[in-house]
Design an enzyme around this catalytic site. Structure first.
Site, short mmCIF file in Angstrom:
data_model
loop_
_atom_site.label_atom_id
_atom_site.label_comp_id
_atom_site.label_asym_id
_atom_site.label_seq_id
_atom_site.Cartn_x
_atom_site.Cartn_y
_atom_site.Cartn_z
N ASP A 53 -3.15 6.92 -5.74
CA ASP A 53 -1.71 6.61 -5.77
C ASP A 53 -0.98 7.44 -6.80
O ASP A 53 0.01 8.14 -6.49
CB ASP A 53 -1.48 5.13 -6.10
CG ASP A 53 -1.58 4.24 -4.88
OD1 ASP A 53 -2.27 4.65 -3.92
OD2 ASP A 53 -0.99 3.15 -4.88
N GLY A 91 0.80 -1.23 0.00
CA GLY A 91 0.00 0.00 0.00
C GLY A 91 0.82 1.26 0.00
O GLY A 91 0.33 2.33 0.32
O1 PMV Z 1 -3.68 -0.28 0.19
P1 PMV Z 1 -3.72 0.77 -0.84
O2 PMV Z 1 -2.74 1.87 -0.62
O3 PMV Z 1 -3.78 0.23 -2.24
O4 PMV Z 1 -5.07 1.57 -0.62
C1 PMV Z 1 -6.34 1.07 -0.85
C2 PMV Z 1 -7.27 2.20 -0.56
C3 PMV Z 1 -8.72 1.87 -0.73
O5 PMV Z 1 -9.45 3.04 -0.37
C4 PMV Z 1 -9.14 0.76 0.21
C5 PMV Z 1 -9.05 1.47 -2.16
C6 PMV Z 1 -8.90 2.59 -3.19
O6 PMV Z 1 -8.90 2.25 -4.39
O7 PMV Z 1 -8.87 3.77 -2.83
#
Ligand code: PMV
Length: 325
Positions: A164, A117
């Site tokens: 991201d 993440g």
């Molecule tokens: O774990 P990460 O950084 O890929 O975050 C996922 C974040 C969510 O809100 C759960 C999904 C999203 O697409 O925003």
């Protein structure tokens, strides 16, 4: 190696070299609720980075991508359609309207933990897009880079929210609402985070799918949780913009409780959060999809070593301390 021709008629030869990099990221507030239209905040983690370094290649050999950390060499012309590095390069060259790839070697390295993440995929893509643009004498704005990287993310992550690529390409804190232009915003006073890795891989797709099924079965309580998480993200943005760091700890703790109610925390994450708070952190919560991945804690900088040790004692597989702002 000097690849300039040594022919007597060659009076001047400039061989292009370029380096570009991009940071990791963590979601500070609003994960999961962001999928349902509420705001989220993500910040760059500059201590860990992906770097792409371009050097001249063998004349006539085209573009070669080297993933140094895994010892993989991918000549663009022969790369499979689903190779993420090659896809980034192809999309970038297409976007720039460059018909034939330059004879060059792009070497990619990253210190960003993968599949946790922290945006390592987006950072690698961002570094490649930037270095490739530089190599062909062009530059990309942060917005253009973000849009290109989003295309790559879509191929590998199903339905990413876009947070991201936005925070990594802009390298600034971003207030993000799905479907709206991302809002980079200033942080009035820097603060320090400890990022502790549970060491548990937790695929985002699965956790997001579980939340969706629970919401579909019983929307009202989930909508209330999402509303509250969204309100926290909004309050946190205000606090950061005026430098009210003290307000952030309690907001993180409340966001953690709401993530527990959503079913996306875990005993390991809860244990790390408790250990961080007991050692002096001002607040803590899971970051990202949850169930595994990272726990983030807002900490007094002077206590970084103590809190880092407490997190490791409580089972963290790695701890990164980073300043935000
Ligand atoms: O774990 P990460 O950084 O890929 O975050 C996922 C974040 C969510 O809100 C759960 C999904 C999203 O697409 O925003």
């Amino acid at each position: 190696m000097n690849l300039c021709p040594t022919h007597a008629l060659v009076l001047y030869c400039e061989v292009m070299r370029a380096v570009a990099s991009a940071p990791g990221k963590v979601i500070l507030f609003g994960e999961h609720a962001v999928v349902y239209g509420r705001p989220a905040i993500a910040v760059p983690v500059t201590q860990v980075r992906a770097t792409a370094e371009a050097e001249p290649g063998e004349p006539g050999h085209g573009l070669v991508l080297v993933a140094a950390d895994v010892g993989l060499t991918v000549p663009l012309a022969q790369a499979p359609a689903d190779d993420p590095l090659a896809t980034t390069a192809r999309l970038t060259l297409d976007y720039l309207g460059v018909a034939s790839a330059p004879d060059a070697v792009i070497t990619v390295r990253s210190t960003i933990p993968i599949a946790s993440g922290m945006g390592s995929g987006a950072a690698v893509s961002t570094a490649i897009a930037r270095v490739l643009a530089a190599l062909v004498g062009r530059s990309l704005t942060a917005g253009e880079t973000s849009a290109l990287v989003f295309e790559v993310e879509k191929l590998y992550h199903g339905t990413p929210s876009g947070i991201d690529n936005t925070v990594v390409a802009h390298e600034r804190p971003v207030y993000f609402v799905k479907g709206e232009p991302p809002q980079p915003f200033p942080i009035a006073r820097p603060f320090t985070l400890a990022i502790a890795d549970t060491g548990i891989a937790s695929p985002t797709k699965i956790v997001v799918g579980d939340v969706r099924r629970a919401w579909q079965a019983n929307p009202a309580p989930y909508e209330r949780l999402f509303d509250r998480i969204g309100a926290i993200a909004q309050a946190a943005r205000q606090a950061m913009e005026v430098g009210d760091v003290a307000a952030l700890g309690p907001l993180m703790d409340e966001n953690h409780r709401l993530l527990q109610d959503l079913g996306v925390s875990s005993p390991e994450l809860d244990r790390l959060a408790a250990a961080a708070r007991a050692a002096g952190a001002w607040g803590a919560k899971p970051s990202g999809a949850g169930r595994g991945g990272n726990l983030i804690a807002l900490i007094p900088p002077a206590q970084a070593a103590l809190i880092g040790a407490a997190l490791q004692e409580a089972g963290a597989k790695g701890v990164i301390v980073t300043q935000v702002g």
